[in-house]
Enzyme design. Structure first.
Site, PDB file in Angstrom:
ATOM      1  CB  ALA A 130      -0.868  -0.013   1.255  1.00 42.08           C
TER       2      ALA A 130
ATOM      3  N   GLY B 277       0.734  -5.086   1.004  1.00 41.04           N
ATOM      4  CA  GLY B 277      -0.429  -5.125   0.115  1.00 41.04           C
ATOM      5  C   GLY B 277      -0.104  -5.703  -1.255  1.00 41.04           C
TER       6      GLY B 277
ATOM      7  CD  GLU C 150      -2.255  -7.640   2.884  1.00 47.12           C
ATOM      8  OE1 GLU C 150      -1.918  -6.458   2.647  1.00 47.12           O
ATOM      9  OE2 GLU C 150      -2.938  -7.969   3.866  1.00 47.12           O
TER      10      GLU C 150
ATOM     11  CD  GLU D  67       1.541  -5.619   5.569  1.00 47.89           C
ATOM     12  OE1 GLU D  67       2.368  -6.516   5.859  1.00 47.89           O
ATOM     13  OE2 GLU D  67       0.851  -5.653   4.531  1.00 47.89           O
TER      14      GLU D  67
HETATM   15  C1  3H9 Z   1       0.585  -2.216   3.554  1.00 41.35           C
HETATM   16  O1  3H9 Z   1       0.811  -2.713   2.498  1.00 41.35           O
HETATM   17  C2  3H9 Z   1      -0.739  -2.271   4.239  1.00 41.35           C
HETATM   18  C3  3H9 Z   1      -1.626  -3.350   3.728  1.00 41.35           C
HETATM   19  O2  3H9 Z   1      -1.414  -4.543   4.438  1.00 41.35           O
HETATM   20  C4  3H9 Z   1      -3.065  -3.010   3.957  1.00 41.35           C
HETATM   21  C5  3H9 Z   1      -3.578  -1.782   3.305  1.00 41.35           C
HETATM   22  C6  3H9 Z   1      -5.081  -1.603   3.430  1.00 41.35           C
HETATM   23  N1  3H9 Z   1       4.563   3.504   0.128  1.00 41.35           N
HETATM   24  O3  3H9 Z   1      13.331   2.142   0.715  1.00 41.35           O
HETATM   25  P1  3H9 Z   1      13.734   2.847  -0.506  1.00 41.35           P
HETATM   26  C7  3H9 Z   1       9.332   5.035  -1.043  1.00 41.35           C
HETATM   27  S1  3H9 Z   1       1.752  -1.314   4.374  1.00 41.35           S
HETATM   28  C8  3H9 Z   1       5.016   4.728  -0.197  1.00 41.35           C
HETATM   29  O4  3H9 Z   1      14.726   3.947  -0.389  1.00 41.35           O
HETATM   30  P2  3H9 Z   1      14.985   0.435  -1.443  1.00 41.35           P
HETATM   31  C9  3H9 Z   1      10.408   5.405  -0.045  1.00 41.35           C
HETATM   32  O5  3H9 Z   1       9.909   6.289   0.922  1.00 41.35           O
HETATM   33  C10 3H9 Z   1       3.153  -1.342   3.311  1.00 41.35           C
HETATM   34  N2  3H9 Z   1       6.328   4.980  -0.459  1.00 41.35           N
HETATM   35  O6  3H9 Z   1      14.232   1.830  -1.628  1.00 41.35           O
HETATM   36  C11 3H9 Z   1      11.448   6.046  -0.938  1.00 41.35           C
HETATM   37  O7  3H9 Z   1      11.012   7.368  -1.231  1.00 41.35           O
HETATM   38  P3  3H9 Z   1      12.076   8.543  -1.445  1.00 41.35           P
HETATM   39  C12 3H9 Z   1       3.901  -2.590   3.411  1.00 41.35           C
HETATM   40  C13 3H9 Z   1       7.176   3.968  -0.398  1.00 41.35           C
HETATM   41  O8  3H9 Z   1      15.222  -0.073  -2.805  1.00 41.35           O
HETATM   42  C14 3H9 Z   1      11.343   5.235  -2.225  1.00 41.35           C
HETATM   43  O9  3H9 Z   1      10.062   4.615  -2.188  1.00 41.35           O
HETATM   44  N3  3H9 Z   1       5.113  -2.494   2.665  1.00 41.35           N
HETATM   45  C15 3H9 Z   1       6.765   2.677  -0.061  1.00 41.35           C
HETATM   46  O10 3H9 Z   1      16.112   0.590  -0.499  1.00 41.35           O
HETATM   47  C16 3H9 Z   1      12.411   4.175  -2.353  1.00 41.35           C
HETATM   48  O11 3H9 Z   1      12.390   3.386  -1.166  1.00 41.35           O
HETATM   49  C17 3H9 Z   1       6.255  -2.082   3.224  1.00 41.35           C
HETATM   50  O12 3H9 Z   1       6.340  -1.839   4.413  1.00 41.35           O
HETATM   51  C18 3H9 Z   1       5.388   2.456   0.200  1.00 41.35           C
HETATM   52  N4  3H9 Z   1       4.909   1.233   0.519  1.00 41.35           N
HETATM   53  O13 3H9 Z   1      13.921  -0.522  -0.715  1.00 41.35           O
HETATM   54  C19 3H9 Z   1       7.441  -1.951   2.302  1.00 41.35           C
HETATM   55  N5  3H9 Z   1       7.859   1.857  -0.053  1.00 41.35           N
HETATM   56  O14 3H9 Z   1      12.935   8.106  -2.573  1.00 41.35           O
HETATM   57  C20 3H9 Z   1       8.155  -0.654   2.556  1.00 41.35           C
HETATM   58  C21 3H9 Z   1       8.900   2.624  -0.400  1.00 41.35           C
HETATM   59  O15 3H9 Z   1      11.238   9.729  -1.702  1.00 41.35           O
HETATM   60  N6  3H9 Z   1       9.244  -0.451   1.640  1.00 41.35           N
HETATM   61  N7  3H9 Z   1       8.510   3.898  -0.606  1.00 41.35           N
HETATM   62  O16 3H9 Z   1      12.837   8.627  -0.132  1.00 41.35           O
HETATM   63  C22 3H9 Z   1      10.451  -1.046   1.755  1.00 41.35           C
HETATM   64  O17 3H9 Z   1      10.676  -1.867   2.616  1.00 41.35           O
HETATM   65  C23 3H9 Z   1      11.533  -0.614   0.810  1.00 41.35           C
HETATM   66  O18 3H9 Z   1      11.182   0.630   0.284  1.00 41.35           O
HETATM   67  C24 3H9 Z   1      11.775  -1.588  -0.371  1.00 41.35           C
HETATM   68  C25 3H9 Z   1      12.772  -0.933  -1.384  1.00 41.35           C
HETATM   69  C26 3H9 Z   1      12.399  -2.899   0.161  1.00 41.35           C
HETATM   70  C27 3H9 Z   1      10.518  -1.902  -1.115  1.00 41.35           C
END
Ligand code: 3H9
Length: 701
Positions: free
Chosen positions: A64, A103, A106, A126
């Protein structure tokens, strides 16, 4: 249909729906809208026999869009999208690659099949944002891999590799190329007469737990062992349990309810704040986008002591050859042996695979020859804290290092500018302050001197990230950010003892707040002689701590410190002798001890540090308040679910903190406790650190 966030194509009767929302294909509003439109189109087209769901760019969806949380919801929600996919009359194959998270996973669980590339990773992280998977993950994952494995994955938030995911039944096949592989899978599936079974309708993996939940209970208690005070893990457990105790729809509704409660709560807000703060910390105002981290192919570390060895391990762990320089062969052998032993322990514990010691040690070399510095792209000095010694070393670095190499000092107390001035290239010099144990602790304070170039900072951030650290750029001052704030807490510890509290009472308050250890247990672990030596050098006294050190009570290593450690135990036990010493010292100093309540202790353990944070911001030592939060969460054990000192201060309210600081300044006679100008100003304007951070960001843009 025109939706740049979701592409639609038909290849050989297979509709290919591809999300295109860089950088991580988060499932924001436009994507959700586009997914439903694309699905409508595929369902309406009689020529389409099956559907493939994929993503453009570097990864399948990472979940998400976290930036939407806490804002008014916009239809269609992710639930609705997943339900539509779930109810599709045409089979859907999800094509996973990169990191399929939250998500994103999911959504793929709402598809009939999942294929993934061999290097793909997937998970439901999450919990790290103070949440539970809220779009069916807690109900569908147990139906695919069993509730025991599901609860472990969901409570830890850890990623699962494609191979394990395949073995567990989370994915149906491993493919070479995601979308072509998924198309081939769909074509085969159309001809092999396979029955379409939605994940929600599968029950084979949950029937055993339905009959006897004992192995689930065991897995759940194992997963939640050390998570007191945190709300999300318990909700994750409850929700996975619902997967085998409730009908699917009821389990889904309960999951949704728990998600909504958590997403509105302070703990999740704090954890989301830290997620973005960590990423923001790497943005340096004024640094041009073309300034990129230089490639580091070889490193040199000066000094093979505990710190130097730990720092060198970070390079080897990242696959970068590293040379340790020592003054003599004996010291070198000792240092390399210590590194080898540390690797051996990790292998024994199962944290590293068999044979890892040899592969890592192969990247190490040791020498007493300073000319070897010339090989390095980065040199990190890690000798003991002596300015003259460090200056002499940097003169040598200047003489031997190649032009453009990054020259870093690991000093935790000394003036980085003074060190830089002993070279003819201060632009290439900065501090890289690792925290002990350097191969474990995530925080890396990058200390910029007056002359440090953006290029040097970018390279230091880059190598920090390669090492798996969380880099935060800070200014040059006594103690930098973390230790400067810590010094305020240490002063209050000593005062509180004199005024009436005991180490065990203070530690209990601090650990109840959520720190893994209290300041006294921490001091005993680190060794009390370190602070004693620094105090003596600076001509500062701390009557109780000094008296303990004078008795040779240096902490765990001598079996006695603030606590007593009997028969080699590492568990701190209150020592009546320490209480006597405290009472006598207070009496000698004419201080009337009193009963001090836990609220006062907590205020004094946090507010003076928060005040120092405000001074650090005033002086521009930290770029933004959230950087200070990152320092404290990753370097000092501040509970992530409390978001760091500045985030916490905003929750408490700066006017309350300012008022209490005024009170403590008066009560103790320490004018340094009075609110700093910035704290007073923000409190007066009913603002918080977050407002200060926003204004600083606007000013920098
Ligand atoms: C969810 O899914 C809830 C659901 O269960 C239910 C919903 C109803 N959203 O980390 P990076 C941005 S909760 C928005 O530097 P990497 C991040 O801020 C979600 N933005 O890259 C950054 O922005 P900026 C569950 C996001 O390659 C840019 O993307 N998912 C999101 O080192 C690059 O990110 C997670 O918790 C997001 N979901 O790592 C995953 N994700 O460049 C969270 C990233 O402006 N994400 N951004 O600073 C991660 O763990 C890492 O970003 C990932 C890539 C491993 C994907």
């Amino acid at each position: 249909m025109s939706n740049p966030a979701v592409h639609y194509d038909v290849i050989d009767g297979i509709a290919v729906i591809a999300i295109d929302n860089p950088p991580v294909n988060a499932l924001g509003h436009a994507v959700r809208h586009g997914l439903i439109a694309a699905l409508d189109r595929a369902e309406a087209d009689s020529a389409v026999k099956a559907i493939v769901l994929g993503c453009k760019g570097r990864t399948f969806s990472a979940g998400a869009d976290i930036t939407e949380f806490g804002k008014p919801p916009r239809d269609p929600g992710l639930h609705e999208v997943i339900e539509r996919f779930d109810n599709s009359t045409k089979p859907i194959v999800a094509a996973l690659f990169g990191t399929t998270l939250g998500g994103g996973l999911e959504l793929s669980l709402g598809c009939h099949f999942r294929v993934a590339t061999a290097d793909a990773k997937m998970g439901l992280p999450e919990v790290k944002l103070g949440l539970l998977p809220g779009a069916g993950g807690t109900q569908r994952l147990p139906r695919l891999i069993g509730p025991e494995k599901a609860v472990a994955a969901i409570v830890s938030g850890k990623m699962i590799g494609a191979k394990a995911a395949h073995a567990d039944g989370l994915i149906d096949a491993i493919v070479a190329d995601p979308i072509p592989g998924a198309i081939d899978f769909a074509k085969t599936m159309l001809t092999d007469g396979r029955k379409l079974v939605r994940v929600r309708d599968r029950s084979e993996k949950i029937t055993a737990a339905k009959a006897d939940p004992s192995s689930f209970d065991k897995a759940a208690s194992e997963a939640t062992k050390r998570l007191a005070g945190v709300e999300a893990p318990a909700a994750c457990v409850q929700s996975v349990r619902n997967a085998f105790t409730l009908p699917f729809e009821d389990g889904l509704a309960a999951e949704r309810g728990m998600f909504m409660k958590l997403v509105m709560g302070d703990q999740s807000r704090a954890q989301r704040h830290v997620f973005f703060a960590e990423r923001e910390a790497q943005k340096i105002p004024g640094m041009l986008p073309e300034v990129k981290a230089a490639k580091i192919s070889r490193a040199v570390v000066i000094g093979g002591g505990t710190m130097g060895g730990g720092i060198a391990m970070n390079f080897a762990n990242a696959g970068i050859p590293v040379t340790i320089i020592e003054t003599d062969e004996q010291a070198l052998t000792r240092g390399l042996d210590r590194v080898r032993q540390t690797y051996d322990v990790s292998v024994k514990r199962g944290a590293l695979p068999e044979g890892a010691t040899e592969t890592r040690m192969a990247l190490f070399s040791g020498t007493t020859d300073w000319a070897r510095i010339a090989e390095a792209d980065i040199v990190i000095e890690a000798v003991f804290e002596d300015m003259d010694l460090k200056k002499r070393i940097f003169e040598k670095l200047d003489a031997h290092a190649r032009q453009g190499a990054l020259l870093a000092t690991n000093t935790s107390t000394l003036d980085v500018d003074a060190i830089a001035q002993s070279t003819k290239r201060p632009a290439d010099v900065l501090g890289m302050h690792f925290f002990s144990p350097a191969n474990v602790m995530k925080l890396l304070e990058i200390v910029r001197g007056k002359a440090t170039s953006h290029q040097a900072i970018a390279t230091a951030i880059g190598i920090g990230k390669t090492m798996g650290k969380v880099p935060v750029v800070v200014g040059n001052c006594d103690g930098f950010v973390g230790n400067r704030m810590l010094a305020r807490r240490t002063t209050e510890c000593e005062r509180l003892m004199l005024e009436g509290a005991l180490p065990q009472q203070i530690d209990a308050v601090v650990t109840r707040f959520g720190f893994p250890m209290g300041p006294f247990a921490m001091g005993d672990l680190a060794g009390l002689d370190v602070g004693w030596r620094i105090r003596k050098h600076r001509g500062v006294t701390a009557p109780i701590s000094d008296a303990l050190c004078e008795q040779g009570r240096f902490g765990q290593k001598t079996g006695r410190g603030y606590y007593i450690y009997e028969n080699g135990s590492r568990t701190p036990a209150p020592d009546p002798e320490v209480e006597t010493l405290i009472v006598e010292t207070a009496a000698r100093l004419g201080i009337m001890r009193r009963q001090i309540d836990d609220d006062e202790i907590l205020e004094r353990m946090t507010y003076p540090m928060i005040n120092e944070a405000a001074r650090i911001l005033e002086e521009g030592i930290a770029i933004r308040p959230s950087d200070i939060d990152v320092v404290w969460v990753y370097g000092y054990g501040w509970p992530v679910w409390r978001g760091g000192p500045c985030f916490h201060a905003d929750l408490v309210g700066l006017s309350k903190i300012a008022e209490r600081l005024d009170h403590y300044a008066k009560a103790t006679g320490d004018a340094g406790l009075a609110p700093s100008a910035l704290l007073r100003q923000l409190a007066g304007e009913s603002k918080g650190f977050a407002d200060f951070g926003k204004a600083a960001k606007v000013a920098a843009e």
